[in-house]
Design a protein around this motif. Structure first.
Motif, PDB file in Angstrom:
ATOM      1  N   VAL A 109     -24.542  34.375 -42.772  1.00  0.00           N
ATOM      2  CA  VAL A 109     -22.786  33.618 -43.078  1.00  0.00           C
ATOM      3  C   VAL A 109     -22.614  32.078 -43.541  1.00  0.00           C
ATOM      4  CG1 VAL A 109     -21.228  32.971 -41.008  1.00  0.00           C
ATOM      5  CG2 VAL A 109     -22.388  35.212 -40.622  1.00  0.00           C
ATOM      6  N   VAL A 110     -21.969  32.476 -44.464  1.00  0.00           N
ATOM      7  CA  VAL A 110     -21.422  30.537 -44.902  1.00  0.00           C
ATOM      8  C   VAL A 110     -20.452  30.001 -45.081  1.00  0.00           C
ATOM      9  CG1 VAL A 110     -21.744  29.527 -46.754  1.00  0.00           C
ATOM     10  CG2 VAL A 110     -22.912  31.796 -46.806  1.00  0.00           C
ATOM     11  N   ARG A 111     -20.233  29.166 -43.336  1.00  0.00           N
ATOM     12  CA  ARG A 111     -19.419  27.954 -43.518  1.00  0.00           C
ATOM     13  C   ARG A 111     -19.194  26.797 -43.733  1.00  0.00           C
ATOM     14  NH1 ARG A 111     -19.533  31.557 -37.926  1.00  0.00           N
ATOM     15  NH2 ARG A 111     -17.887  33.035 -38.606  1.00  0.00           N
ATOM     16  N   ASP A 112     -20.352  26.608 -44.317  1.00  0.00           N
ATOM     17  CA  ASP A 112     -20.162  25.393 -44.874  1.00  0.00           C
ATOM     18  C   ASP A 112     -20.533  24.548 -45.726  1.00  0.00           C
ATOM     19  OD1 ASP A 112     -20.453  24.283 -41.752  1.00  0.00           O
ATOM     20  OD2 ASP A 112     -22.234  24.748 -40.991  1.00  0.00           O
ATOM     21  N   PRO A 113     -20.593  23.683 -46.787  1.00  0.00           N
ATOM     22  CA  PRO A 113     -19.445  22.703 -46.167  1.00  0.00           C
ATOM     23  C   PRO A 113     -18.178  22.814 -45.757  1.00  0.00           C
ATOM     24  CG  PRO A 113     -19.706  22.977 -48.415  1.00  0.00           C
ATOM     25  CD  PRO A 113     -20.561  24.118 -47.857  1.00  0.00           C
ATOM     26  N   GLN A 114     -17.714  24.135 -46.193  1.00  0.00           N
ATOM     27  CA  GLN A 114     -16.364  24.702 -45.555  1.00  0.00           C
ATOM     28  C   GLN A 114     -16.583  26.198 -45.562  1.00  0.00           C
ATOM     29  OE1 GLN A 114     -14.089  23.617 -49.282  1.00  0.00           O
ATOM     30  NE2 GLN A 114     -13.301  25.594 -49.507  1.00  0.00           N
ATOM     31  N   PRO A 115     -15.308  26.896 -45.088  1.00  0.00           N
ATOM     32  CA  PRO A 115     -15.571  28.435 -45.080  1.00  0.00           C
ATOM     33  C   PRO A 115     -15.817  29.181 -46.320  1.00  0.00           C
ATOM     34  CG  PRO A 115     -13.982  27.765 -43.136  1.00  0.00           C
ATOM     35  CD  PRO A 115     -14.765  26.346 -44.367  1.00  0.00           C
ATOM     36  N   SER A 199     -23.357  48.910 -53.867  1.00  0.00           N
ATOM     37  CA  SER A 199     -24.348  49.901 -53.260  1.00  0.00           C
ATOM     38  C   SER A 199     -23.493  49.966 -52.023  1.00  0.00           C
ATOM     39  CB  SER A 199     -25.609  49.721 -53.259  1.00  0.00           C
ATOM     40  OG  SER A 199     -26.243  50.630 -52.943  1.00  0.00           O
ATOM     41  N   SER A 200     -24.036  49.027 -51.021  1.00  0.00           N
ATOM     42  CA  SER A 200     -23.520  49.136 -49.852  1.00  0.00           C
ATOM     43  C   SER A 200     -22.843  47.849 -49.272  1.00  0.00           C
ATOM     44  CB  SER A 200     -24.092  50.008 -48.443  1.00  0.00           C
ATOM     45  OG  SER A 200     -25.895  49.142 -48.088  1.00  0.00           O
ATOM     46  N   GLN A 201     -23.887  46.543 -49.311  1.00  0.00           N
ATOM     47  CA  GLN A 201     -23.223  45.258 -49.184  1.00  0.00           C
ATOM     48  C   GLN A 201     -21.854  44.867 -48.857  1.00  0.00           C
ATOM     49  OE1 GLN A 201     -26.516  42.403 -48.860  1.00  0.00           O
ATOM     50  NE2 GLN A 201     -28.060  43.640 -49.229  1.00  0.00           N
ATOM     51  N   PHE A 202     -21.916  44.180 -48.430  1.00  0.00           N
ATOM     52  CA  PHE A 202     -20.583  44.325 -48.633  1.00  0.00           C
ATOM     53  C   PHE A 202     -19.219  42.479 -47.809  1.00  0.00           C
ATOM     54  CE2 PHE A 202     -19.867  45.660 -44.694  1.00  0.00           C
ATOM     55  CZ  PHE A 202     -19.428  45.120 -43.995  1.00  0.00           C
ATOM     56  N   TYR A 203     -18.747  41.917 -47.671  1.00  0.00           N
ATOM     57  CA  TYR A 203     -18.491  40.644 -47.394  1.00  0.00           C
ATOM     58  C   TYR A 203     -16.930  40.328 -47.738  1.00  0.00           C
ATOM     59  CZ  TYR A 203     -17.139  38.651 -52.432  1.00  0.00           C
ATOM     60  OH  TYR A 203     -16.942  39.006 -53.381  1.00  0.00           O
ATOM     61  N   PHE A 204     -16.504  39.504 -46.105  1.00  0.00           N
ATOM     62  CA  PHE A 204     -15.201  38.956 -46.019  1.00  0.00           C
ATOM     63  C   PHE A 204     -15.424  37.827 -46.869  1.00  0.00           C
ATOM     64  CE2 PHE A 204     -16.629  41.847 -41.706  1.00  0.00           C
ATOM     65  CZ  PHE A 204     -15.390  42.571 -42.398  1.00  0.00           C
ATOM     66  N   ALA A 205     -13.712  36.851 -47.261  1.00  0.00           N
ATOM     67  CA  ALA A 205     -13.536  36.177 -47.337  1.00  0.00           C
ATOM     68  C   ALA A 205     -12.959  35.355 -46.632  1.00  0.00           C
ATOM     69  CB  ALA A 205     -12.839  36.186 -48.261  1.00  0.00           C
ATOM     70  N   LEU A 206     -14.031  34.304 -46.031  1.00  0.00           N
ATOM     71  CA  LEU A 206     -13.737  33.167 -44.837  1.00  0.00           C
ATOM     72  C   LEU A 206     -12.151  32.217 -45.590  1.00  0.00           C
ATOM     73  CD1 LEU A 206     -17.206  32.501 -43.103  1.00  0.00           C
ATOM     74  CD2 LEU A 206     -14.820  33.984 -43.029  1.00  0.00           C
ATOM     75  N   ALA A 227      -9.778  36.710 -36.996  1.00  0.00           N
ATOM     76  CA  ALA A 227      -9.894  35.857 -35.952  1.00  0.00           C
ATOM     77  C   ALA A 227     -11.847  36.261 -35.096  1.00  0.00           C
ATOM     78  CB  ALA A 227      -8.972  34.981 -34.832  1.00  0.00           C
ATOM     79  N   VAL A 228     -11.983  37.996 -35.078  1.00  0.00           N
ATOM     80  CA  VAL A 228     -13.259  38.586 -34.928  1.00  0.00           C
ATOM     81  C   VAL A 228     -13.472  37.743 -36.004  1.00  0.00           C
ATOM     82  CG1 VAL A 228     -14.363  39.996 -33.942  1.00  0.00           C
ATOM     83  CG2 VAL A 228     -11.753  39.818 -33.330  1.00  0.00           C
ATOM     84  N   VAL A 229     -13.583  38.004 -37.348  1.00  0.00           N
ATOM     85  CA  VAL A 229     -13.731  37.741 -38.157  1.00  0.00           C
ATOM     86  C   VAL A 229     -14.821  35.945 -38.791  1.00  0.00           C
ATOM     87  CG1 VAL A 229     -14.453  37.108 -41.479  1.00  0.00           C
ATOM     88  CG2 VAL A 229     -13.418  39.542 -39.726  1.00  0.00           C
ATOM     89  N   ASP A 230     -13.891  35.337 -38.135  1.00  0.00           N
ATOM     90  CA  ASP A 230     -14.151  34.118 -38.290  1.00  0.00           C
ATOM     91  C   ASP A 230     -14.770  33.759 -37.332  1.00  0.00           C
ATOM     92  OD1 ASP A 230     -12.377  33.309 -39.862  1.00  0.00           O
ATOM     93  OD2 ASP A 230     -10.979  33.320 -38.626  1.00  0.00           O
TER      94      ASP A 230
END
Length: 252
Positions: A109-115, A199-206, A227-230
């Motif tokens: 999970v990467v939120r810094d320095p910004q989402p 393959s199977s890994q995915f990500y949500f763009a914040l 809001a759940v993802v956040d």
């Protein structure tokens, strides 16, 4: 300005996939090791864009589908777009249908320095005895072949009839935007430096991440539950992932 560019480059590195050798080479966001071991072996093993038989054996989604993921007791609704990304969307829906994502964790999970992103989908994370240092190196092992299944990079340019396969837009000299862009809530596949290594890994763009457009394959969007993802933290698990509509569009 220099600091801004360094930050952008570090974020791009974070969506690169890492590996720890065959067969568990995978697709994590690891800024410390962005070039996976055994990459030449992996490239030879898939070569999906140059092998029509491999392409024809991959799942496809002919239309759209709706997936509901439950995380921390709350739903995240994802609309998966097989019209613009049939193989990438088909792979994801097939894995949901197989139960691959039930119980896996979000290992980065990467939120810094910004989402930036929330990434998960490594099947190894179902096993709580697997060291956290290994999470992000795994992918889906196809029970029919006992090998990790990879899909080609698939991005459709605007006004194009078909997606571009196996190349980033820069490599293909494409100067238009993709149909599916990295706006906030986009869902995309993580991969290594090799285009055909998802393959199977995915990500949500914040947040909006336009610098990833044309480099990584978006295949859908969160349409409810952002809001759940956040609120997702590293180590949180997908309690369940279910196909609500569109299973009939999956062609295996």
């Amino acid at each position: 300005m220099i600091r801004g560019w360094l930050w952008l480059l570090s974020l791009v590195a974070l969506v690169m996939v890492t590996g720890c050798g065959s067969p568990s080479t995978g697709d994590s966001m690891d800024a410390q090791n962005t070039t996976p071991p055994g990459s030449s072996q992996r490239a030879a093993s898939i070569s999906a864009t140059n092998n029509s038989s491999i392409m024809s054996n991959l799942s496809r989604l002919e239309g759209k589908a709706t997936i509901v993921m439950t995380v921390n007791g709350s739903p995240i609704t994802i609309e998966v777009d097989g019209e613009a990304a049939p193989i990438t969307a088909g792979n994801f829906v097939d894995l949901v249908n197989r139960g691959v994502y039930d119980g896996v964790s979000f290992h980065r999970v990467v939120r810094d320095p910004q989402p930036f992103v929330v990434q998960g989908g490594d099947p190894q994370s179902k096993d709580e005895t697997v060291p956290t240092s290994r999470l992000g190196t795994g992918g889906f092992i196809d029970p029919e072949t006992s090998q990790q299944r990879y899909i080609p990079l698939e991005i459709k340019p605007r006004n194009a009839d078909e997606p571009i396969y196996g190349k980033t837009f820069d490599q293909a000299k494409i100067n238009v935007a993709p149909v599916l862009s990295h706006t906030r809530g986009a869902v995309a596949m993580a991969r290594s430096a090799l285009p055909d290594s998802a393959s199977s890994q995915f990500y949500f763009a914040l947040s909006d991440l336009p610098f990833l457009d044309g480099n990584y394959a978006v295949f859908g969007y969160v349409v409810d539950g952002m809001a759940v993802v956040d609120q997702i933290e590293q180590g949180d698990r997908i309690e369940s992932a279910k196909i609500i509509t569109g299973l009939e569009n999956l062609k295996n």
